[in-house]
Design a protein around this motif. Structure first.
Motif, PDB file in Angstrom:
ATOM      1  N   ARG A   1       9.641   2.597 -10.981  1.00 38.28           N
ATOM      2  CA  ARG A   1       9.950   2.334  -9.577  1.00 38.28           C
ATOM      3  C   ARG A   1       8.866   1.472  -8.939  1.00 38.28           C
ATOM      4  NH1 ARG A   1       8.932   4.382  -4.559  1.00 38.28           N
ATOM      5  NH2 ARG A   1      10.681   4.556  -3.152  1.00 38.28           N
ATOM      6  N   TYR A   2       7.613   1.765  -9.250  1.00 40.71           N
ATOM      7  CA  TYR A   2       6.495   0.991  -8.700  1.00 40.71           C
ATOM      8  C   TYR A   2       6.604  -0.481  -9.115  1.00 40.71           C
ATOM      9  CZ  TYR A   2       1.809  -0.883  -8.212  1.00 40.71           C
ATOM     10  OH  TYR A   2       0.746  -1.675  -7.891  1.00 40.71           O
ATOM     11  N   VAL A   3       6.851  -0.717 -10.394  1.00 37.98           N
ATOM     12  CA  VAL A   3       6.945  -2.101 -10.885  1.00 37.98           C
ATOM     13  C   VAL A   3       8.130  -2.819 -10.243  1.00 37.98           C
ATOM     14  CG1 VAL A   3       7.400  -3.491 -12.951  1.00 37.98           C
ATOM     15  CG2 VAL A   3       5.755  -1.615 -13.058  1.00 37.98           C
ATOM     16  N   THR A   4       9.251  -2.125 -10.110  1.00 37.41           N
ATOM     17  CA  THR A   4      10.435  -2.734  -9.499  1.00 37.41           C
ATOM     18  C   THR A   4      10.161  -3.152  -8.060  1.00 37.41           C
ATOM     19  OG1 THR A   4      11.886  -1.406 -10.891  1.00 37.41           O
ATOM     20  CG2 THR A   4      12.854  -2.355  -8.894  1.00 37.41           C
ATOM     21  N   TYR A   5       9.585  -2.256  -7.278  1.00 37.12           N
ATOM     22  CA  TYR A   5       9.326  -2.573  -5.876  1.00 37.12           C
ATOM     23  C   TYR A   5       8.187  -3.575  -5.709  1.00 37.12           C
ATOM     24  CZ  TYR A   5      12.722   0.680  -4.091  1.00 37.12           C
ATOM     25  OH  TYR A   5      13.897   1.305  -3.797  1.00 37.12           O
ATOM     26  N   MET A  49       0.826  -1.209   0.000  1.00 32.38           N
ATOM     27  CA  MET A  49       0.000   0.000   0.000  1.00 32.38           C
ATOM     28  C   MET A  49       0.863   1.262   0.000  1.00 32.38           C
ATOM     29  SD  MET A  49      -3.352  -0.887   2.287  1.00 32.38           S
ATOM     30  CE  MET A  49      -2.495  -1.575   3.690  1.00 32.38           C
ATOM     31  N   ALA A  50       1.979   1.239   0.696  1.00 31.85           N
ATOM     32  CA  ALA A  50       2.896   2.383   0.680  1.00 31.85           C
ATOM     33  C   ALA A  50       3.468   2.574  -0.719  1.00 31.85           C
ATOM     34  CB  ALA A  50       4.019   2.171   1.692  1.00 31.85           C
ATOM     35  N   ASN A  51       3.775   1.476  -1.387  1.00 31.93           N
ATOM     36  CA  ASN A  51       4.272   1.546  -2.754  1.00 31.93           C
ATOM     37  C   ASN A  51       3.209   2.149  -3.680  1.00 31.93           C
ATOM     38  OD1 ASN A  51       6.159   1.133  -4.815  1.00 31.93           O
ATOM     39  ND2 ASN A  51       5.384  -0.909  -5.257  1.00 31.93           N
ATOM     40  N   GLU A  52       1.956   1.771  -3.502  1.00 36.46           N
ATOM     41  CA  GLU A  52       0.876   2.322  -4.321  1.00 36.46           C
ATOM     42  C   GLU A  52       0.672   3.810  -4.040  1.00 36.46           C
ATOM     43  OE1 GLU A  52      -2.506  -0.141  -3.562  1.00 36.46           O
ATOM     44  OE2 GLU A  52      -1.604  -1.876  -4.543  1.00 36.46           O
ATOM     45  N   ARG A  53       0.761   4.213  -2.771  1.00 35.15           N
ATOM     46  CA  ARG A  53       0.634   5.635  -2.442  1.00 35.15           C
ATOM     47  C   ARG A  53       1.760   6.441  -3.076  1.00 35.15           C
ATOM     48  NH1 ARG A  53      -0.463   3.579   2.670  1.00 35.15           N
ATOM     49  NH2 ARG A  53       1.626   4.118   3.371  1.00 35.15           N
ATOM     50  N   THR A  54       2.952   5.860  -3.099  1.00 34.44           N
ATOM     51  CA  THR A  54       4.080   6.543  -3.723  1.00 34.44           C
ATOM     52  C   THR A  54       3.853   6.694  -5.221  1.00 34.44           C
ATOM     53  OG1 THR A  54       5.552   5.648  -2.036  1.00 34.44           O
ATOM     54  CG2 THR A  54       6.586   6.492  -4.029  1.00 34.44           C
ATOM     55  N   LEU A  55       3.324   5.660  -5.862  1.00 36.65           N
ATOM     56  CA  LEU A  55       3.009   5.748  -7.289  1.00 36.65           C
ATOM     57  C   LEU A  55       1.995   6.859  -7.535  1.00 36.65           C
ATOM     58  CD1 LEU A  55       3.067   4.750 -10.237  1.00 36.65           C
ATOM     59  CD2 LEU A  55       1.254   3.150  -9.600  1.00 36.65           C
ATOM     60  N   LEU A  56       0.953   6.925  -6.726  1.00 28.37           N
ATOM     61  CA  LEU A  56      -0.052   7.968  -6.892  1.00 28.37           C
ATOM     62  C   LEU A  56       0.560   9.354  -6.710  1.00 28.37           C
ATOM     63  CD1 LEU A  56      -3.070   6.328  -5.063  1.00 28.37           C
ATOM     64  CD2 LEU A  56      -2.756   6.621  -7.528  1.00 28.37           C
ATOM     65  N   SER A  57       1.521   9.476  -5.826  1.00 25.93           N
ATOM     66  CA  SER A  57       2.201  10.750  -5.631  1.00 25.93           C
ATOM     67  C   SER A  57       3.010  11.137  -6.869  1.00 25.93           C
ATOM     68  CB  SER A  57       3.111  10.657  -4.408  1.00 25.93           C
ATOM     69  OG  SER A  57       3.825  11.842  -4.243  1.00 25.93           O
ATOM     70  N   TYR A  58       3.704  10.165  -7.452  1.00 30.48           N
ATOM     71  CA  TYR A  58       4.434  10.425  -8.691  1.00 30.48           C
ATOM     72  C   TYR A  58       3.479  10.839  -9.804  1.00 30.48           C
ATOM     73  CZ  TYR A  58       9.084   8.754  -7.316  1.00 30.48           C
ATOM     74  OH  TYR A  58      10.313   8.624  -6.739  1.00 30.48           O
TER      75      TYR A  58
END
Length: 86
Positions: A74-78, A20-29
């Motif tokens: 970055r999202y796909v990598t993580y 979920m943190a990774n998804e929030r980061t993607l949304l921020s990007y």
């Protein structure tokens, strides 16, 4: 050797929090990318009176697209790393 049930649940919840943190980061990007692209388009369409402003507008668009692509990569990598670890 079996792990206790609470350890398994705790590990699964930790993995879900990470995803979920990774998804929030993607949304921020994505949000940042869209803001830059729209700002660049606005500069070009509404206030571009000189060549410098037109160049700045196109640079904002290019930077916005680059940030969007970087965030997606970055999202796909993580996501792969968290799936592999889980």
């Amino acid at each position: 050797m079996n792990q206790p049930a609470d350890t398994v649940v705790r590990d699964e919840l930790a993995r879900l929090r990470t995803e979920m943190a990774n998804e929030r980061t993607l949304l921020s990007y994505i949000r940042t990318s869209l803001m830059l692209v729209v700002t660049g388009a606005t500069v070009i369409k509404l206030i571009a009176e000189t060549l410098e402003l037109i160049v700045i507008g196109w640079m904002l668009i290019a930077i916005g697209i680059s940030i969007g692509l970087f965030g997606s990569k970055r999202y796909v990598t993580y996501k792969r790393l968290t799936r592999k670890a889980g």
